[in-house]
Scaffold this active site. Structure first.
Site, short mmCIF file in Angstrom:
data_model
loop_
_atom_site.label_atom_id
_atom_site.label_comp_id
_atom_site.label_asym_id
_atom_site.label_seq_id
_atom_site.Cartn_x
_atom_site.Cartn_y
_atom_site.Cartn_z
N GLY A 227 0.09 -8.30 -10.62
CA GLY A 227 -0.77 -9.46 -10.72
C GLY A 227 -0.14 -10.64 -10.02
N GLU A 268 5.57 -4.16 -11.96
CA GLU A 268 5.39 -3.24 -10.83
C GLU A 268 4.60 -3.91 -9.70
OE1 GLU A 268 3.72 -0.11 -13.27
OE2 GLU A 268 1.73 -0.96 -12.93
N PRO A 269 5.25 -4.85 -9.03
CA PRO A 269 4.57 -5.53 -7.93
C PRO A 269 4.52 -4.68 -6.67
CG PRO A 269 6.79 -6.41 -8.25
CD PRO A 269 6.62 -5.32 -9.24
N CYS A 337 -16.96 0.38 17.02
CA CYS A 337 -18.41 0.29 17.15
C CYS A 337 -19.05 0.12 15.78
CB CYS A 337 -18.92 1.50 17.90
SG CYS A 337 -18.31 1.47 19.57
N GLU A 338 -18.77 -1.03 15.22
CA GLU A 338 -19.27 -1.50 13.93
C GLU A 338 -18.84 -2.94 13.89
OE1 GLU A 338 -19.13 0.22 10.06
OE2 GLU A 338 -18.81 2.17 11.00
N TYR A 365 -1.09 -3.03 1.91
CA TYR A 365 -2.46 -2.49 2.01
C TYR A 365 -3.04 -2.65 3.42
CZ TYR A 365 -1.66 -2.92 -2.94
OH TYR A 365 -1.09 -2.82 -4.17
#
Ligand SMILES: *Cc1c(COP(=O)(O)O)cnc(C)c1O
Length: 411
Positions: A227, A268-269, A337-338, A365
């Protein structure tokens, strides 16, 4: 990252030199940044027995795992494959907590056989586990304290509709299962989301945890999950770890006295440890002026860096080729192509084709979510460590795209 003598550098090495040597697009990580974030937590909680389990889904390169292992960190793994990577990186099984969600009992059994700690987040599995292992294998129980953390709906996990954790209102059922099967609950865990902006909310959730913990007689640790928020913009608020350290340590120590045993406080970062230590560099392929917008089109796209499109995440973008140029407004887009827009209306120093743009907060991420969409290769990763750059993952090639494909003869 620093601006020195008109050059942006990471760990002392010019970004442009890294991009030219290792080619674009490229992920760059700085070990100093990771180490200092790790120390910030351990220093802030030095008054209590604290343990950090790096949540490795943020960035799983084996070298990053080894770095944290060397610092004395444990590991938070959400799949049995992450468990195996952790073991390969040198983590002792007892330093790995396996925290899956909605996996099969078969996968949990695999993790038990690998000797790691098990965190269980639903009643049905807890019961199956208890029947199978009884007192033989201790468990941790993931609790949903129903305290709303901050963040958007995609990253908050503490609300009533969340699929994560066992509700505090189901604790009588949990105790019934534990007692009937003579299970040992060694830890309780919460992970209420990804944006604790407000310390009071976090402390309120902690109170729920302490109350819940009193009912379990054999605990070794209380895991407060993550968090920890990091700043994405210059004026962003982030978790005040130092203040949290003072408040929570004091409260935790008081709790331990009441409980009658010195427990370990676990965090647990993921993001907090690696986000700001990571950068993503891409080159401008085209500057495209339309009737209403100036686009900077890059040699990358949502295949390499999906957070802006997936979470509407904001990542600062800097033109590292023109550190002091006059600024213009660009909408920065990818080549997929999006619609893959990295940022709308960004003030960036005037860009020309061939310039390198750098994205900040690219450690967590980002590579971890990269794909081969549009049959593009995933980029290389470079680690800057003690003033040197090390290639820690090669850019993919055609062989990687075809690996595991089975070509039929009669088509
Ligand atoms: C993802 C995850 C974390 C890490 O979250 P961050 O926001 O990256 O710090 C911690 N614990 C669990 C169980 C997770 O799934």
């Amino acid at each position: 990252m620093e601006l020195k003598k008109n050059q942006y550098t990471i760990g002392g090495i010019p970004v442009i030199a890294l991009a030219e040597k290792h080619r674009s697009p490229l992920y760059i990580y700085d070990t100093d940044g990771m180490i200092s974030q790790y120390r910030r937590i351990t220093d802030s909680f030095s008054g209590t027995r604290v343990k950090i389990n790096y949540a490795c889904k943020a960035l799983t390169n084996i070298n990053v795992l080894k770095l944290f292992c060397g610092l004395g960190s444990g590991l938070d793994a959400v799949s049995v494959q992450e468990v195996e990577l952790g073991l390969m990186a040198g983590f002792a099984p007892q330093d790995i907590l396996y925290t899956p969600n909605c996996v099969s009992i078969e996968e949990i059994v695999e993790a038990v056989e690998l000797g790691v700690r098990i965190n269980i987040d639903n009643i049905a599995i807890l019961e199956e586990f208890g029947v199978k292992y009884g007192a033989k294998v201790p468990v941790c129980v993931r609790i949903n304290p129903h305290v709303m953390g901050g963040g958007n709906n995609k990253i908050s996990t503490g609300h009533i509709d969340s699929k994560f954790g066992i509700s505090i209102y189901q604790m009588p059922h949990v105790h019934r299962i534990v007692e009937t099967n003579h299970m040992k609950v060694e830890g309780i865990h919460m992970h209420t989301g990804s944006d604790i902006l407000d310390m009071q909310t976090f402390l309120r959730a902690s109170e729920v945890m302490f109350e819940t913990a009193m009912e379990f007689k054999e605990l070794d640790y209380v895991d407060f999950g993550s968090g920890f928020k990091v700043p994405y913009r210059a004026d962003d608020v982030s978790t005040d770890v130092e203040a949290l350290g003072i408040e929570l340590s004091e409260r935790f120590n008081r709790f331990c006295k009441e409980y009658g045993k010195e427990l370990t406080l676990v965090f647990e970062p993921g993001k907090f440890l690696v986000s700001e230590a990571g950068y993503f560099v891409a080159r401008v392929n085209v500057i495209k002026q339309t009737t209403s917008t100036v686009f900077a089109g890059l040699d990358t796209g949502l295949n390499h860096f999906i957070r802006p499109m997936f979470y509407e995440a904001y990542h600062e973008i800097v033109n590292v080729s023109k550190p002091r140029g006059k600024t213009r407004i660009y909408t920065v887009v990818g080549y997929i192509c999006e619609t893959d827009t990295f940022g709308w209306n960004r003030k960036i120093s005037e860009a020309t084709e061939g310039d390198y743009l750098l994205f900040k907060n690219a450690g967590a991420y980002c590579y971890a979510m990269a794909s081969n969409y549009n049959s593009r290769f995933r980029p290389a990763e470079v680690l800057v460590h003690k003033g040197k750059d090390h290639l820690i993952r090669k850019r993919e090639d055609m062989e990687d795209l075809l690996r595991n494909q089975i070509e039929l003869e009669d088509l």
